[in-house]
Motif scaffolding. Structure first.
Motif, PDB file in Angstrom:
ATOM      1  N   SER A  70      27.657 -45.778  38.316  1.00 17.95           N
ATOM      2  CA  SER A  70      28.569 -45.251  37.962  1.00 17.95           C
ATOM      3  C   SER A  70      28.516 -43.951  36.864  1.00 17.95           C
ATOM      4  O   SER A  70      29.417 -42.610  37.542  1.00 17.95           O
ATOM      5  CB  SER A  70      29.762 -46.231  37.871  1.00 17.95           C
ATOM      6  OG  SER A  70      29.659 -46.406  36.697  1.00 17.95           O
ATOM      7  N   ALA A  71      27.911 -43.813  36.179  1.00 18.43           N
ATOM      8  CA  ALA A  71      28.282 -42.517  35.029  1.00 18.43           C
ATOM      9  C   ALA A  71      27.357 -41.516  36.099  1.00 18.43           C
ATOM     10  O   ALA A  71      28.555 -40.221  36.081  1.00 18.43           O
ATOM     11  CB  ALA A  71      27.594 -43.425  33.642  1.00 18.43           C
ATOM     12  N   SER A  72      26.268 -41.541  36.264  1.00 16.47           N
ATOM     13  CA  SER A  72      25.935 -40.556  36.889  1.00 16.47           C
ATOM     14  C   SER A  72      26.457 -40.073  37.990  1.00 16.47           C
ATOM     15  O   SER A  72      26.428 -39.010  38.288  1.00 16.47           O
ATOM     16  CB  SER A  72      23.832 -41.289  37.288  1.00 16.47           C
ATOM     17  OG  SER A  72      24.341 -42.063  38.539  1.00 16.47           O
ATOM     18  N   ALA A  73      26.690 -40.776  39.269  1.00 13.81           N
ATOM     19  CA  ALA A  73      28.065 -40.575  40.446  1.00 13.81           C
ATOM     20  C   ALA A  73      28.892 -40.132  39.582  1.00 13.81           C
ATOM     21  O   ALA A  73      29.574 -38.595  40.288  1.00 13.81           O
ATOM     22  CB  ALA A  73      28.019 -42.058  41.506  1.00 13.81           C
ATOM     23  N   ALA A  74      29.697 -39.838  38.359  1.00 15.24           N
ATOM     24  CA  ALA A  74      31.055 -39.421  37.742  1.00 15.24           C
ATOM     25  C   ALA A  74      30.902 -37.614  37.394  1.00 15.24           C
ATOM     26  O   ALA A  74      31.300 -36.861  37.942  1.00 15.24           O
ATOM     27  CB  ALA A  74      31.804 -40.199  36.709  1.00 15.24           C
ATOM     28  N   HIS A  75      29.675 -37.747  37.593  1.00 15.55           N
ATOM     29  CA  HIS A  75      29.216 -36.104  36.525  1.00 15.55           C
ATOM     30  C   HIS A  75      29.063 -35.259  37.667  1.00 15.55           C
ATOM     31  O   HIS A  75      29.401 -33.869  37.724  1.00 15.55           O
ATOM     32  CB  HIS A  75      27.635 -36.034  35.726  1.00 15.55           C
ATOM     33  CG  HIS A  75      28.132 -36.483  34.517  1.00 15.55           C
ATOM     34  ND1 HIS A  75      28.728 -36.806  33.158  1.00 15.55           N
ATOM     35  CD2 HIS A  75      27.267 -38.258  34.199  1.00 15.55           C
ATOM     36  CE1 HIS A  75      28.388 -37.104  32.414  1.00 15.55           C
ATOM     37  NE2 HIS A  75      28.073 -38.326  32.710  1.00 15.55           N
ATOM     38  N   GLY A  76      28.447 -35.102  39.028  1.00 16.94           N
ATOM     39  CA  GLY A  76      27.893 -33.997  39.549  1.00 16.94           C
ATOM     40  C   GLY A  76      28.463 -34.550  41.322  1.00 16.94           C
ATOM     41  O   GLY A  76      28.965 -33.152  41.557  1.00 16.94           O
ATOM     42  N   HIS A  77      28.479 -35.051  41.989  1.00 19.80           N
ATOM     43  CA  HIS A  77      29.154 -35.748  42.780  1.00 19.80           C
ATOM     44  C   HIS A  77      30.259 -35.749  43.260  1.00 19.80           C
ATOM     45  O   HIS A  77      30.974 -35.128  44.101  1.00 19.80           O
ATOM     46  CB  HIS A  77      28.651 -37.488  43.376  1.00 19.80           C
ATOM     47  CG  HIS A  77      28.732 -37.382  44.973  1.00 19.80           C
ATOM     48  ND1 HIS A  77      27.701 -36.298  45.780  1.00 19.80           N
ATOM     49  CD2 HIS A  77      29.425 -38.384  46.111  1.00 19.80           C
ATOM     50  CE1 HIS A  77      28.429 -36.699  47.206  1.00 19.80           C
ATOM     51  NE2 HIS A  77      29.626 -37.879  46.662  1.00 19.80           N
ATOM     52  N   GLY A  78      31.559 -36.350  42.191  1.00 19.22           N
ATOM     53  CA  GLY A  78      32.096 -36.306  42.798  1.00 19.22           C
ATOM     54  C   GLY A  78      33.409 -34.390  43.261  1.00 19.22           C
ATOM     55  O   GLY A  78      34.114 -33.941  43.634  1.00 19.22           O
ATOM     56  N   GLU A  79      32.667 -33.848  41.904  1.00 22.46           N
ATOM     57  CA  GLU A  79      33.215 -32.381  41.516  1.00 22.46           C
ATOM     58  C   GLU A  79      33.076 -31.476  42.526  1.00 22.46           C
ATOM     59  O   GLU A  79      33.299 -30.947  43.451  1.00 22.46           O
ATOM     60  CB  GLU A  79      32.593 -31.857  40.087  1.00 22.46           C
ATOM     61  CG  GLU A  79      33.171 -32.823  39.100  1.00 22.46           C
ATOM     62  CD  GLU A  79      32.213 -31.836  37.478  1.00 22.46           C
ATOM     63  OE1 GLU A  79      31.414 -31.630  37.701  1.00 22.46           O
ATOM     64  OE2 GLU A  79      32.278 -33.214  36.858  1.00 22.46           O
ATOM     65  N   GLN A  80      31.133 -32.287  43.254  1.00 16.61           N
ATOM     66  CA  GLN A  80      31.042 -30.933  44.775  1.00 16.61           C
ATOM     67  C   GLN A  80      31.353 -31.902  45.568  1.00 16.61           C
ATOM     68  O   GLN A  80      32.068 -30.455  46.353  1.00 16.61           O
ATOM     69  CB  GLN A  80      29.542 -31.033  44.363  1.00 16.61           C
ATOM     70  CG  GLN A  80      29.026 -30.595  45.875  1.00 16.61           C
ATOM     71  CD  GLN A  80      29.019 -29.173  45.627  1.00 16.61           C
ATOM     72  OE1 GLN A  80      29.148 -29.077  44.421  1.00 16.61           O
ATOM     73  NE2 GLN A  80      29.341 -28.332  47.054  1.00 16.61           N
ATOM     74  N   ARG A 125      35.190 -29.813  45.504  1.00 17.11           N
ATOM     75  CA  ARG A 125      35.511 -28.439  45.450  1.00 17.11           C
ATOM     76  C   ARG A 125      35.256 -28.306  46.718  1.00 17.11           C
ATOM     77  O   ARG A 125      35.954 -27.319  47.616  1.00 17.11           O
ATOM     78  CB  ARG A 125      34.285 -27.794  44.822  1.00 17.11           C
ATOM     79  CG  ARG A 125      34.312 -26.827  44.707  1.00 17.11           C
ATOM     80  CD  ARG A 125      33.049 -25.861  44.669  1.00 17.11           C
ATOM     81  NE  ARG A 125      32.645 -24.526  44.241  1.00 17.11           N
ATOM     82  CZ  ARG A 125      32.096 -23.601  45.110  1.00 17.11           C
ATOM     83  NH1 ARG A 125      31.401 -24.253  46.391  1.00 17.11           N
ATOM     84  NH2 ARG A 125      31.954 -22.583  45.090  1.00 17.11           N
ATOM     85  N   THR A 126      34.307 -29.077  47.930  1.00 16.54           N
ATOM     86  CA  THR A 126      34.299 -29.055  49.315  1.00 16.54           C
ATOM     87  C   THR A 126      35.356 -28.763  50.108  1.00 16.54           C
ATOM     88  O   THR A 126      35.206 -27.838  50.938  1.00 16.54           O
ATOM     89  CB  THR A 126      32.653 -29.443  49.985  1.00 16.54           C
ATOM     90  OG1 THR A 126      31.854 -29.485  49.052  1.00 16.54           O
ATOM     91  CG2 THR A 126      32.795 -29.853  51.627  1.00 16.54           C
ATOM     92  N   TRP A 127      36.369 -29.920  49.855  1.00 16.86           N
ATOM     93  CA  TRP A 127      37.340 -30.265  50.419  1.00 16.86           C
ATOM     94  C   TRP A 127      38.536 -29.318  50.244  1.00 16.86           C
ATOM     95  O   TRP A 127      38.745 -29.268  50.252  1.00 16.86           O
ATOM     96  CB  TRP A 127      37.924 -31.467  50.305  1.00 16.86           C
ATOM     97  CG  TRP A 127      36.945 -32.686  50.931  1.00 16.86           C
ATOM     98  CD1 TRP A 127      36.455 -34.003  50.627  1.00 16.86           C
ATOM     99  CD2 TRP A 127      36.638 -33.189  52.403  1.00 16.86           C
ATOM    100  NE1 TRP A 127      35.348 -34.337  51.646  1.00 16.86           N
ATOM    101  CE2 TRP A 127      35.993 -34.168  52.714  1.00 16.86           C
ATOM    102  CE3 TRP A 127      38.413 -32.421  52.806  1.00 16.86           C
ATOM    103  CZ2 TRP A 127      35.993 -34.418  53.761  1.00 16.86           C
ATOM    104  CZ3 TRP A 127      37.773 -33.470  54.523  1.00 16.86           C
ATOM    105  CH2 TRP A 127      36.694 -34.327  54.991  1.00 16.86           C
ATOM    106  N   LYS A 128      38.117 -28.416  49.111  1.00 16.93           N
ATOM    107  CA  LYS A 128      39.579 -27.911  48.727  1.00 16.93           C
ATOM    108  C   LYS A 128      38.663 -26.089  50.120  1.00 16.93           C
ATOM    109  O   LYS A 128      39.716 -25.427  49.981  1.00 16.93           O
ATOM    110  CB  LYS A 128      39.038 -27.270  47.201  1.00 16.93           C
ATOM    111  CG  LYS A 128      40.002 -25.816  46.582  1.00 16.93           C
ATOM    112  CD  LYS A 128      39.925 -26.328  45.790  1.00 16.93           C
ATOM    113  CE  LYS A 128      40.901 -24.908  44.807  1.00 16.93           C
ATOM    114  NZ  LYS A 128      41.290 -24.753  43.254  1.00 16.93           N
TER     115      LYS A 128
END
Length: 113
Positions: free
Chosen positions: A23-33, A36-39
């Motif tokens: 969960s820590a590794s997923a929170a760093h990069g995938h959620g932000e990307q 940004r894609t949905w925005k």
């Protein structure tokens, strides 16, 4: 039995630490990307799509209004019976009365035939 308890606790601890690491590794990069894609999709696809739909509706309304003719009023005795007054306004118009579409018992408003 004690051995089984120690083994299950060890497995439980290892699974908890693995899930925390994932969960820590997923929170760093995938959620932000993903955000940004949905925005970007919202601004590039959704907002122009809604604008095109609104324009289409407006143009269809204008086309319909150009060809709209008021129907001939025929005073049928069984329609628009008023046995008692409505409790709002002048008592002759229904609650959702539209002067352009709904005739009164004696004809459309503003037209003397």
């Amino acid at each position: 039995m004690v051995v089984f308890g120690r083994i299950s606790q060890a497995l439980l601890r290892s699974s908890l630490t693995q899930s925390r690491q994932l969960s820590a590794s997923a929170a760093h990069g995938h959620g932000e990307q993903a955000a940004r894609t949905w925005k970007i999709l919202s601004f590039v696809v959704a907002i122009p799509g809604v604008a095109v739909c609104m324009l289409n509706t407006y143009l269809k309304m204008q086309e319909h209004a150009a060809h709209h003719e008021e129907p001939v009023f025929i005073p049928y005795s069984h329609l628009r019976i008023r046995s008692k007054r409505f409790p709002w306004g002048d008592g002759n118009k229904s609650l959702f009365h539209n002067a352009e579409v709904n005739p009164l018992p004696d004809g459309y408003e503003g037209h003397k035939e």
